[in-house]
Design an enzyme around this catalytic site. Sequence first.
Site, PDB file in Angstrom:
ATOM      1  N   ILE A 457     -15.671  28.078  33.488  1.00  0.00           N
ATOM      2  CA  ILE A 457     -16.247  29.050  34.427  1.00  0.00           C
ATOM      3  C   ILE A 457     -15.322  30.241  34.626  1.00  0.00           C
ATOM      4  O   ILE A 457     -15.380  30.925  35.637  1.00  0.00           O
ATOM      5  CB  ILE A 457     -16.595  28.381  35.771  1.00  0.00           C
ATOM      6  CG1 ILE A 457     -15.348  27.771  36.442  1.00  0.00           C
ATOM      7  CG2 ILE A 457     -17.630  27.293  35.569  1.00  0.00           C
ATOM      8  CD1 ILE A 457     -15.619  27.255  37.866  1.00  0.00           C
ATOM      9  N   THR A 459     -11.949  29.737  33.895  1.00  0.00           N
ATOM     10  CA  THR A 459     -10.647  29.131  34.163  1.00  0.00           C
ATOM     11  C   THR A 459      -9.771  29.036  32.921  1.00  0.00           C
ATOM     12  O   THR A 459      -8.564  28.862  33.031  1.00  0.00           O
ATOM     13  CB  THR A 459     -10.844  27.704  34.679  1.00  0.00           C
ATOM     14  OG1 THR A 459     -11.640  26.991  33.707  1.00  0.00           O
ATOM     15  CG2 THR A 459     -11.562  27.688  36.012  1.00  0.00           C
ATOM     16  N   ARG A 581       2.227  18.626  36.261  1.00  0.00           N
ATOM     17  CA  ARG A 581       2.606  19.413  35.097  1.00  0.00           C
ATOM     18  C   ARG A 581       1.617  20.562  34.908  1.00  0.00           C
ATOM     19  O   ARG A 581       0.400  20.336  34.940  1.00  0.00           O
ATOM     20  CB  ARG A 581       2.589  18.506  33.866  1.00  0.00           C
ATOM     21  CG  ARG A 581       3.102  19.179  32.630  1.00  0.00           C
ATOM     22  CD  ARG A 581       3.296  18.154  31.536  1.00  0.00           C
ATOM     23  NE  ARG A 581       3.794  18.785  30.328  1.00  0.00           N
ATOM     24  CZ  ARG A 581       3.787  18.200  29.145  1.00  0.00           C
ATOM     25  NH1 ARG A 581       3.326  16.959  29.023  1.00  0.00           N
ATOM     26  NH2 ARG A 581       4.251  18.824  28.086  1.00  0.00           N
ATOM     27  N   GLN A 591      -5.313  31.207  37.849  1.00  0.00           N
ATOM     28  CA  GLN A 591      -6.021  30.426  38.870  1.00  0.00           C
ATOM     29  C   GLN A 591      -5.368  30.592  40.244  1.00  0.00           C
ATOM     30  O   GLN A 591      -6.049  30.786  41.247  1.00  0.00           O
ATOM     31  CB  GLN A 591      -6.018  28.936  38.492  1.00  0.00           C
ATOM     32  CG  GLN A 591      -6.994  28.593  37.389  1.00  0.00           C
ATOM     33  CD  GLN A 591      -8.413  28.842  37.826  1.00  0.00           C
ATOM     34  OE1 GLN A 591      -8.943  28.180  38.712  1.00  0.00           O
ATOM     35  NE2 GLN A 591      -9.039  29.832  37.228  1.00  0.00           N
ATOM     36  N   GLU A 658      -8.112  25.301  43.304  1.00  0.00           N
ATOM     37  CA  GLU A 658      -8.466  25.595  44.691  1.00  0.00           C
ATOM     38  C   GLU A 658      -7.272  25.779  45.613  1.00  0.00           C
ATOM     39  O   GLU A 658      -7.373  26.432  46.650  1.00  0.00           O
ATOM     40  CB  GLU A 658      -9.410  24.506  45.206  1.00  0.00           C
ATOM     41  CG  GLU A 658     -10.729  24.600  44.453  1.00  0.00           C
ATOM     42  CD  GLU A 658     -11.682  23.445  44.676  1.00  0.00           C
ATOM     43  OE1 GLU A 658     -12.518  23.564  45.575  1.00  0.00           O
ATOM     44  OE2 GLU A 658     -11.610  22.443  43.937  1.00  0.00           O
TER      45      GLU A 658
HETATM   46 MO1  MOS Z   1     -15.101  23.838  43.806  1.00  0.00          MO
HETATM   47  S1  MOS Z   1     -15.787  24.458  45.662  1.00  0.00           S
HETATM   48  O1  MOS Z   1     -15.277  22.128  44.004  1.00  0.00           O
HETATM   49  O2  MOS Z   1     -16.225  24.394  42.671  1.00  0.00           O
END
Ligand code: MOS
Length: 698
Positions: A457, A459, A581, A591, A658
């Site tokens: 997505i 990442t 790691r 990220q 996150e």
């Molecule tokens: Mo994240 S809010 O679990 O895509």
Amino acid sequence: MTHTALGAPAERREGRQKVSGAARYAAEQPVPGRAHAWPVPATIARGRVTGVDTTAALALPGVLAVLTPDDAPRLAESDDATLAVLQDPHVPHRGWCVALAVAETLETARAAARAVRVTYAGEPHDAEFTEDHPRAHEPERVSSGPARVEHGDPEAAFAAAPVRVDTTYRVPPLHNHPLEPHATTAQWTGDRLTVHTSSQGGTTARSVLAQLFALPEERITVVSEHVGGGFGAKGTPRPDLVLAAMAARHTGRPVTLAQARRDMPTVVGHRAPTVQRLRLGASTDGRLTALLHEVSTYTSHVKEFVEYAAVVSRVMYASPALRSSHRVVALDVPSNSWMRAPGEAPGMYALESAVDELADVLGMDPVELRVRNEPDREPAGGAPFSSRHLVECLREGARRFGWDGRDRRPGTRREGPLLIGTGVAAATYPVKVSPSTAGARALPDGGFVVQVNAADIGTGARTVLAQVAADALGVPLDRVRTDVGNSDLPPAPLAGDSSGTASWGWAVHQACTELTARLARHTGPLPDEGIEVRADTTGLADADSPYARHAFGAHFAEVAVDTITGETRVRRLLGVYAAGRILNARTARSQFVGAMVMGLGMALTEHSTLDSAFGDFPEADLAGYHVPTHADVPDIEAHWIDEEDPHLNPMGSKGIGEIGIVGTAAALGNAVHHATGIRLRELPLTPDRILTALLSEG
Ligand code: MOS
């Protein structure tokens, strides 16, 4: 053997395609003869549709159909009620789809949708969120844990504490707004369904379609090759997937439904607002004796989702008395759901702001206060940590930021009309992992193909998985190809919960390790089709761990607050993380930085307002919902410390998607307080609020 692939700053494999515009997204599929669909959103907050007049819409040239609750294809039951669109006249919230126009062109579909006349029988609705709502209740569970965790006697311990902070923080509704809106192109060929959809999890999308359309999964292919962000809003399917498939079945044409930006706030989910009361009791040396974190939030009537903001207090600090609890009220509002670090992001804003307040009351450095309350086991439950390097993150961050020698007193650094301040906050995010499958094939030309239905997505997933494979195979990175984003590939869990890389990577590692062993036993040239091994980590990746597994971090911020305009400019933002790691230094940094930018938006600009009269959000586009732009984002740094943790997965990684948004808003809010002496307890910290507070202080 080369084992250098893992950790290297490899470039995203699809980078060139993306920047040159060659990468095709879900709405851009060149399917011959495809039509376009445009939803008609409900204009009432509660009630039912009494009539849909399609005459004017159908009279427009190029209109193929208007689907209504009366004549749309019937769907089977699914577990997700937000997907039961056009099945009955019930309107559960404003923005709910009540008709769908399908036409030859996008413009005609939009015009047709506007020409549809819908009549309603409205009912009184309740879209007024208050923390003491009479219908609020304590749910049984929030996410994967109980709604309430308690030990000791928190009320009594707080009442008896020599030093007390009793404070309440508010986070408004927030919207995910990925750059690429939700979109699906659906095509039926006989009784086979193929969809290109913008999704964080194509395996789930396929099983949901199989349920709803009563089809065996083998007859469905879900492709999500490129996804322009999701932030949780694409974690499970949204109505665009179902509506496009329905429209394609109904018209016999391939159909694209690209959700309009302004319709997204009501149909793709959002972060529900929270009101969080924090009570911190401490001894005069700063040791916590009571920690109470009580959260109120809302959910929709369609699907219960509780923003689990109090769970962070089960992880962060040692306290002999703890309460972490949630209450929720169901309102006539659009369905809320996952948004990047659901629970942790708003929860750590409140907790880490309250800890800063406590440091103030104690006259103690906020880094030292955190260090003093470091637990040796997980506070709730008492499990040992698999690894925990929060103190190291705080110390390393303080060193890099130049924290030592900071004058604690607020409002002391002035540059003309600007007040300058610095702030700190901790970060945490749980380590999650799910079973996955993956295939690895050795080809006669010396190349390898790794296949897994992962979602990239933005990442860098396909790049990192190639690194995991190359490392396990002991071959150079450029010998490995990765195929992701197609449900015909081995099934895999979603890109969410910061668990994608761990889950897919474990299966890829397993497949490549087995393939290496197979190749070692093989003599002679490989057959033309190569040799393939398929791995399944069920039973490995879902085993219960005796350890509490979390990533940690620390955020440091410097802001300048303009006393004339009330504007806050961020000068520096620095994060240090301990997340196992790091598998790709380049994509990991991206990220962390991206999530810190999102935390900056949460702190300063982003908010939606639930209009209780309409049951909807006025901030329905990016002119009203302010996400940070380049000019808002200053010197921003992400660092990490090397962390070896043998209790995670074969790569030794923790999730990193996150944690960068967790605590960032608190660090910024604490910096604004340090700059000005004003403690604002409601996000975002917009100029009007700051100016009002400055004027009432002065
Ligand atoms: Mo994240 S809010 O679990 O895509």
